[in-house]
Motif scaffolding. Structure first.
Motif, short mmCIF file in Angstrom:
data_model
loop_
_atom_site.label_atom_id
_atom_site.label_comp_id
_atom_site.label_asym_id
_atom_site.label_seq_id
_atom_site.Cartn_x
_atom_site.Cartn_y
_atom_site.Cartn_z
N ASN A 154 1.46 -62.82 -20.31
CA ASN A 154 1.82 -63.10 -18.92
C ASN A 154 0.66 -63.64 -18.10
O ASN A 154 0.81 -63.94 -16.91
N SER A 205 5.57 -64.30 -10.14
CA SER A 205 4.80 -63.07 -10.38
C SER A 205 3.76 -62.84 -9.30
O SER A 205 3.15 -61.77 -9.25
N GLY A 259 6.37 -66.22 -20.16
CA GLY A 259 6.06 -64.82 -20.37
C GLY A 259 7.33 -63.98 -20.28
O GLY A 259 8.42 -64.43 -20.62
N GLN A 269 4.12 -55.24 -17.70
CA GLN A 269 4.19 -56.71 -17.64
C GLN A 269 2.86 -57.30 -17.17
O GLN A 269 2.38 -58.27 -17.75
#
Length: 378
Positions: free
Chosen positions: A250, A79, A164, A244
């Protein structure tokens, strides 16, 4: 055959080939998902990219003879980007969503599923398997939910406790009767941050999305974008991560387990102006290996034009004028015309006045007139 023992062996093997989470589900029809898909269709909320036949999306026996179970897998993707390049005036950058960082996830998932298939066929005589990703018939999120991979969040993503929602999903129907796992309880609670942050209001309610308003969908279309969406897209050239990145589940989730998923900074956050000059071959060489290239260069170039307008990037004016006068594609000419008006300046206005008199495509002409209308507002 001791199926319980085999299941343990499959789980152990899956870890050795880089599958981050695995679950098992029954092959019964997904009746609840069917009702949701029918409702989506009635409301006109489908994107058009999905399997058209709802029955195939929810009935494993229609796409596989005598299914006994379904194996679901999840792979965690990064991420955060290490040392992301910074855009600046004169060198503006776009952004691909995280699901399009690194190698195309469809390729990665298929390789993992192929290894899993080979393992099962070696272990079980007569084993049959049918693997797929989100381009397959089955609704992959429904499979993952039933298999205990994660719960279906209000943002319509599968959220896993471990990673997540930053996971790629794949599944395999088989004639081996594995014991199903237990689905997880929904852990979203009263949180509605994803619904509130959605730039276009595409998340109409918890677990329901109007795909035609979703920026991820819009950045993949090839036609003219409506004005309300052009101003919401920002510098996104493919996809959207807003629902997200806002998700509390997350927070702190960033996994770098797979080298092939690591983003190439100059591809994941590309300079916008050079995108406008790419030939088909150059586009394929630069972006062909990422998931975001599947629709070709036209949507990416159109989005890059919109992003340059978002920044009001004056250095892009000569290139946009070239596209306005010379590009054979009405969508690109028209979007360039709109962008020139948004950026402003005498050079842009002069080019638009010339283009207005020679443009023959009615939709492109309308965008050019919208561009000129910006000058009347000043």
């Amino acid at each position: 055959m001791d199926v319980a023992e085999l299941k343990k062996e499959v789980i152990v093997f899956s870890k050795t080939i880089g599958i981050d989470k695995i679950g098992f589900a029954s092959p019964d029809p997904f009746t609840e998902m069917k009702q949701r898909l029918i409702r989506q269709q009635e409301l006109g909320y489908q994107s058009g990219f999905e399997e058209k036949d709802i029955e195939k999306r929810v009935t494993p026996s229609l796409i596989f003879d005598s299914p006994q179970s379904i194996i679901a897998i999840a792979l965690a993707y990064p991420s955060k980007m290490k040392n992301p390049p910074k855009g600046k005036k004169g060198e503006r950058r776009g952004i691909f969503c995280r699901a399009s960082w690194g190698e195309d996830y469809h390729t990665i998932l298929r390789e993992k599923l192929a290894k899993l298939e080979a393992f099962l066929k070696e272990k079980v005589e007569g084993a049959r398997c049918k693997s797929m990703t989100d381009t397959g018939e089955l609704a992959d999120r429904a499979v993952a939910e039933r298999a205990g991979i994660g719960w279906s969040g209000k943002n319509c993503a599968i959220i896993t406790p471990e990673f997540g929602s930053y996971v790629y999903l794949g599944e395999m129907i088989t004639n081996i009767p594995f014991e199903p796992d237990t689905p997880l309880e929904d852990q979203c609670g009263d949180c509605r941050k994803c619904l509130d942050v959605c730039p276009t209001g595409a998340l109409v309610s918890a677990g329901q999305i109007n795909a035609k308003r979703c920026i991820s969908y819009l950045t993949q279309t090839k036609d003219f974008l409506e004005d309300e969406f052009k101003v919401k897209i920002g510098n996104r050239v493919y996809g959207c991560d807003s629902c997200q990145t806002i998700c509390p589940k997350n927070k702190g989730m960033d996994f770098h387990f797979h080298e092939e998923m690591e983003p190439e900074p100059e591809v994941a956050k590309p300079l916008l102006e050079p995108i406008l000059r790419l030939s088909n071959r150059e586009f394929k060489e630069l972006f062909g290996h990422v998931a975001g290239a599947w629709r070709g260069k036209k949507p990416i170039q159109r989005n890059a034009i919109v992003a340059l307008a978002h920044f009001k990037e004056e250095s892009a004016v000569p290139e946009l004028i070239r596209l306005l006068h010379e590009d054979p594609r009405p969508v690109i000419r028209g979007t360039a015309g709109w962008a020139l008006g948004k950026i402003g300046g005498e050079e842009a206005k002069g080019a638009l006045l010339v283009a207005q008199n020679k443009e023959e495509d009615p939709e492109a002409l309308e965008e050019i007139r919208k561009g000129l209308a910006f000058f009347e507002m000043d």
